[in-house]
Motif scaffolding. Structure first.
Motif, PDB file in Angstrom:
ATOM      1  N   SER A   1       0.825  -1.206   0.000  1.00 11.32           N
ATOM      2  CA  SER A   1       0.000   0.000   0.000  1.00 11.32           C
ATOM      3  C   SER A   1       0.863   1.262   0.000  1.00 11.32           C
ATOM      4  O   SER A   1       0.629   2.192  -0.779  1.00 11.32           O
ATOM      5  N   ARG A   2       1.873   1.301   0.864  1.00 13.94           N
ATOM      6  CA  ARG A   2       2.774   2.468   0.904  1.00 13.94           C
ATOM      7  C   ARG A   2       3.578   2.590  -0.385  1.00 13.94           C
ATOM      8  O   ARG A   2       3.805   3.685  -0.886  1.00 13.94           O
ATOM      9  N   GLY A   3       3.999   1.452  -0.935  1.00 13.16           N
ATOM     10  CA  GLY A   3       4.812   1.454  -2.145  1.00 13.16           C
ATOM     11  C   GLY A   3       4.093   1.941  -3.383  1.00 13.16           C
ATOM     12  O   GLY A   3       4.724   2.336  -4.360  1.00 13.16           O
ATOM     13  N   LEU A   4       2.767   1.943  -3.349  1.00 12.83           N
ATOM     14  CA  LEU A   4       2.015   2.482  -4.477  1.00 12.83           C
ATOM     15  C   LEU A   4       2.164   4.000  -4.569  1.00 12.83           C
ATOM     16  O   LEU A   4       1.941   4.586  -5.619  1.00 12.83           O
ATOM     17  N   ARG A   5       2.556   4.621  -3.459  1.00  7.22           N
ATOM     18  CA  ARG A   5       2.652   6.085  -3.406  1.00  7.22           C
ATOM     19  C   ARG A   5       4.071   6.625  -3.334  1.00  7.22           C
ATOM     20  O   ARG A   5       4.332   7.748  -3.750  1.00  7.22           O
ATOM     21  N   ARG A   6       4.988   5.828  -2.743  1.00  4.05           N
ATOM     22  CA  ARG A   6       6.359   6.326  -2.548  1.00  4.05           C
ATOM     23  C   ARG A   6       7.316   5.148  -2.393  1.00  4.05           C
ATOM     24  O   ARG A   6       6.900   4.052  -2.030  1.00  4.05           O
ATOM     25  N   PRO A   7       8.604   5.375  -2.615  1.00  2.00           N
ATOM     26  CA  PRO A   7       9.584   4.298  -2.418  1.00  2.00           C
ATOM     27  C   PRO A   7       9.598   3.837  -0.966  1.00  2.00           C
ATOM     28  O   PRO A   7       9.549   4.654  -0.045  1.00  2.00           O
ATOM     29  N   CYS A   8       9.641   2.531  -0.767  1.00  2.00           N
ATOM     30  CA  CYS A   8       9.720   1.995   0.587  1.00  2.00           C
ATOM     31  C   CYS A   8      10.163   0.540   0.551  1.00  2.00           C
ATOM     32  O   CYS A   8      10.190  -0.091  -0.503  1.00  2.00           O
ATOM     33  N   GLY A   9      10.525   0.051   1.717  1.00  2.00           N
ATOM     34  CA  GLY A   9      10.891  -1.351   1.842  1.00  2.00           C
ATOM     35  C   GLY A   9      12.346  -1.565   2.168  1.00  2.00           C
ATOM     36  O   GLY A   9      13.130  -1.871   1.285  1.00  2.00           O
ATOM     37  N   PRO A  10      12.725  -1.445   3.422  1.00  4.14           N
ATOM     38  CA  PRO A  10      14.136  -1.588   3.776  1.00  4.14           C
ATOM     39  C   PRO A  10      14.623  -3.031   3.829  1.00  4.14           C
ATOM     40  O   PRO A  10      15.801  -3.260   4.025  1.00  4.14           O
ATOM     41  N   GLY A  11      13.757  -4.015   3.637  1.00  2.00           N
ATOM     42  CA  GLY A  11      14.151  -5.414   3.762  1.00  2.00           C
ATOM     43  C   GLY A  11      14.363  -6.098   2.433  1.00  2.00           C
ATOM     44  O   GLY A  11      14.970  -5.544   1.513  1.00  2.00           O
ATOM     45  N   ASP A  12      13.828  -7.304   2.312  1.00  2.00           N
ATOM     46  CA  ASP A  12      14.032  -8.100   1.095  1.00  2.00           C
ATOM     47  C   ASP A  12      13.077  -7.716  -0.025  1.00  2.00           C
ATOM     48  O   ASP A  12      13.127  -8.279  -1.110  1.00  2.00           O
ATOM     49  N   VAL A  13      12.196  -6.752   0.235  1.00  5.02           N
ATOM     50  CA  VAL A  13      11.301  -6.224  -0.792  1.00  5.02           C
ATOM     51  C   VAL A  13      11.450  -4.706  -0.808  1.00  5.02           C
ATOM     52  O   VAL A  13      11.301  -4.055   0.216  1.00  5.02           O
ATOM     53  N   TYR A  14      11.770  -4.166  -1.960  1.00  3.75           N
ATOM     54  CA  TYR A  14      11.855  -2.711  -2.129  1.00  3.75           C
ATOM     55  C   TYR A  14      10.926  -2.344  -3.283  1.00  3.75           C
ATOM     56  O   TYR A  14      10.967  -2.970  -4.343  1.00  3.75           O
ATOM     57  N   ILE A  15      10.074  -1.324  -3.069  1.00  5.14           N
ATOM     58  CA  ILE A  15       9.018  -0.978  -4.027  1.00  5.14           C
ATOM     59  C   ILE A  15       9.051   0.515  -4.302  1.00  5.14           C
ATOM     60  O   ILE A  15       9.279   1.308  -3.388  1.00  5.14           O
TER      61      ILE A  15
ATOM     62  N   VAL B   1      11.705  -4.863  -6.244  1.00  4.38           N
ATOM     63  CA  VAL B   1      12.958  -5.596  -6.195  1.00  4.38           C
ATOM     64  C   VAL B   1      12.822  -6.609  -5.071  1.00  4.38           C
ATOM     65  O   VAL B   1      12.600  -6.237  -3.913  1.00  4.38           O
ATOM     66  N   LEU B   2      12.914  -7.878  -5.425  1.00  2.00           N
ATOM     67  CA  LEU B   2      12.810  -8.975  -4.476  1.00  2.00           C
ATOM     68  C   LEU B   2      14.197  -9.565  -4.289  1.00  2.00           C
ATOM     69  O   LEU B   2      14.810 -10.014  -5.264  1.00  2.00           O
ATOM     70  N   SER B   3      14.687  -9.549  -3.055  1.00  2.00           N
ATOM     71  CA  SER B   3      16.053 -10.004  -2.775  1.00  2.00           C
ATOM     72  C   SER B   3      16.036 -11.218  -1.860  1.00  2.00           C
ATOM     73  O   SER B   3      15.225 -11.308  -0.942  1.00  2.00           O
ATOM     74  N   SER B   4      16.960 -12.130  -2.135  1.00  2.00           N
ATOM     75  CA  SER B   4      17.153 -13.303  -1.291  1.00  2.00           C
ATOM     76  C   SER B   4      18.655 -13.592  -1.252  1.00  2.00           C
ATOM     77  O   SER B   4      19.423 -12.977  -2.001  1.00  2.00           O
ATOM     78  N   PRO B   5      19.088 -14.526  -0.438  1.00  2.00           N
ATOM     79  CA  PRO B   5      20.517 -14.878  -0.436  1.00  2.00           C
ATOM     80  C   PRO B   5      21.006 -15.375  -1.798  1.00  2.00           C
ATOM     81  O   PRO B   5      22.187 -15.285  -2.106  1.00  2.00           O
ATOM     82  N   GLN B   6      20.092 -15.885  -2.627  1.00  2.00           N
ATOM     83  CA  GLN B   6      20.476 -16.393  -3.944  1.00  2.00           C
ATOM     84  C   GLN B   6      20.574 -15.305  -5.006  1.00  2.00           C
ATOM     85  O   GLN B   6      21.075 -15.547  -6.089  1.00  2.00           O
ATOM     86  N   GLY B   7      20.081 -14.105  -4.730  1.00  2.00           N
ATOM     87  CA  GLY B   7      20.130 -13.030  -5.711  1.00  2.00           C
ATOM     88  C   GLY B   7      18.923 -12.128  -5.604  1.00  2.00           C
ATOM     89  O   GLY B   7      18.164 -12.198  -4.635  1.00  2.00           O
ATOM     90  N   ALA B   8      18.757 -11.292  -6.601  1.00  2.00           N
ATOM     91  CA  ALA B   8      17.652 -10.331  -6.606  1.00  2.00           C
ATOM     92  C   ALA B   8      17.014 -10.313  -7.983  1.00  2.00           C
ATOM     93  O   ALA B   8      17.663 -10.605  -8.992  1.00  2.00           O
ATOM     94  N   ALA B   9      15.739  -9.968  -7.995  1.00  2.00           N
ATOM     95  CA  ALA B   9      14.995  -9.825  -9.248  1.00  2.00           C
ATOM     96  C   ALA B   9      14.234  -8.521  -9.192  1.00  2.00           C
ATOM     97  O   ALA B   9      13.656  -8.162  -8.164  1.00  2.00           O
ATOM     98  N   ARG B  10      14.253  -7.796 -10.316  1.00  2.00           N
ATOM     99  CA  ARG B  10      13.465  -6.569 -10.426  1.00  2.00           C
ATOM    100  C   ARG B  10      12.307  -6.842 -11.367  1.00  2.00           C
ATOM    101  O   ARG B  10      12.500  -7.272 -12.506  1.00  2.00           O
ATOM    102  N   LEU B  11      11.104  -6.571 -10.869  1.00  2.00           N
ATOM    103  CA  LEU B  11       9.893  -6.787 -11.649  1.00  2.00           C
ATOM    104  C   LEU B  11       9.118  -5.488 -11.745  1.00  2.00           C
ATOM    105  O   LEU B  11       9.235  -4.613 -10.883  1.00  2.00           O
ATOM    106  N   VAL B  12       8.325  -5.387 -12.798  1.00  2.00           N
ATOM    107  CA  VAL B  12       7.479  -4.214 -13.006  1.00  2.00           C
ATOM    108  C   VAL B  12       6.064  -4.721 -13.263  1.00  2.00           C
ATOM    109  O   VAL B  12       5.860  -5.694 -13.992  1.00  2.00           O
TER     110      VAL B  12
END
Length: 138
Positions: free
Chosen positions: A59-73, A87-98
């Protein structure tokens, strides 16, 4: 019994040089997991990849950048062309989706109609849940 709201959409996996690959995705919300939203990615194999994160973060990410953990929106654009970047991050890597922001926003509104903000724990037996956590399942 759990109610759920599912919605199919195409997200785009953003590759290092900006190319985008379509990834069929299901947005899922369940009343038995009221704080979370689930993204289920169908990556062209028989396997799916599921990712769950906080509904309020989305909900917050729809309006502004947020997400200090394994999800950044963060959102970009305006109107029907607006996009949400994840951006979804894990120990194996990260993926950026739109994903199309208006579609996500409409689906998210439906989840809040099903379980309004602040009512996620209504009907929970907190004592029973704590007992299960502290003493194990019976």
């Amino acid at each position: 019994m759990s109610d759920r709201i599912d919605h199919r959409l195409d997200t785009k996996l953003v590759l290092p040089f900006g190319e985008r690959i379509t990834v069929p995705t299901v947005l899922s919300y369940r009343t038995d997991d009221p704080f979370a939203v689930h993204l289920i990615f169908h990556a062209g194999t028989h396997h799916t990849i599921a990712w769950a994160f906080d509904r309020d973060l989305l909900s917050r990410g729809l309006r502004r950048p947020c997400g200090p953990g394994d999800v950044y929106i963060w959102p970009t654009g305006m109107g029907s062309d607006a996009e949400l970047h994840l951006v979804l991050s894990s120990p194996q890597g990260a993926a950026r989706l739109v994903a199309p922001l208006p579609v996500l926003a409409q689906w998210l509104e439906r989840t809040y109609a099903l379980v309004p903000a602040g009512q996620e724990t209504d009907g929970w037996d907190v004592d029973a849940e704590l007992s299960l956590l502290l003493h194990g399942a019976a």
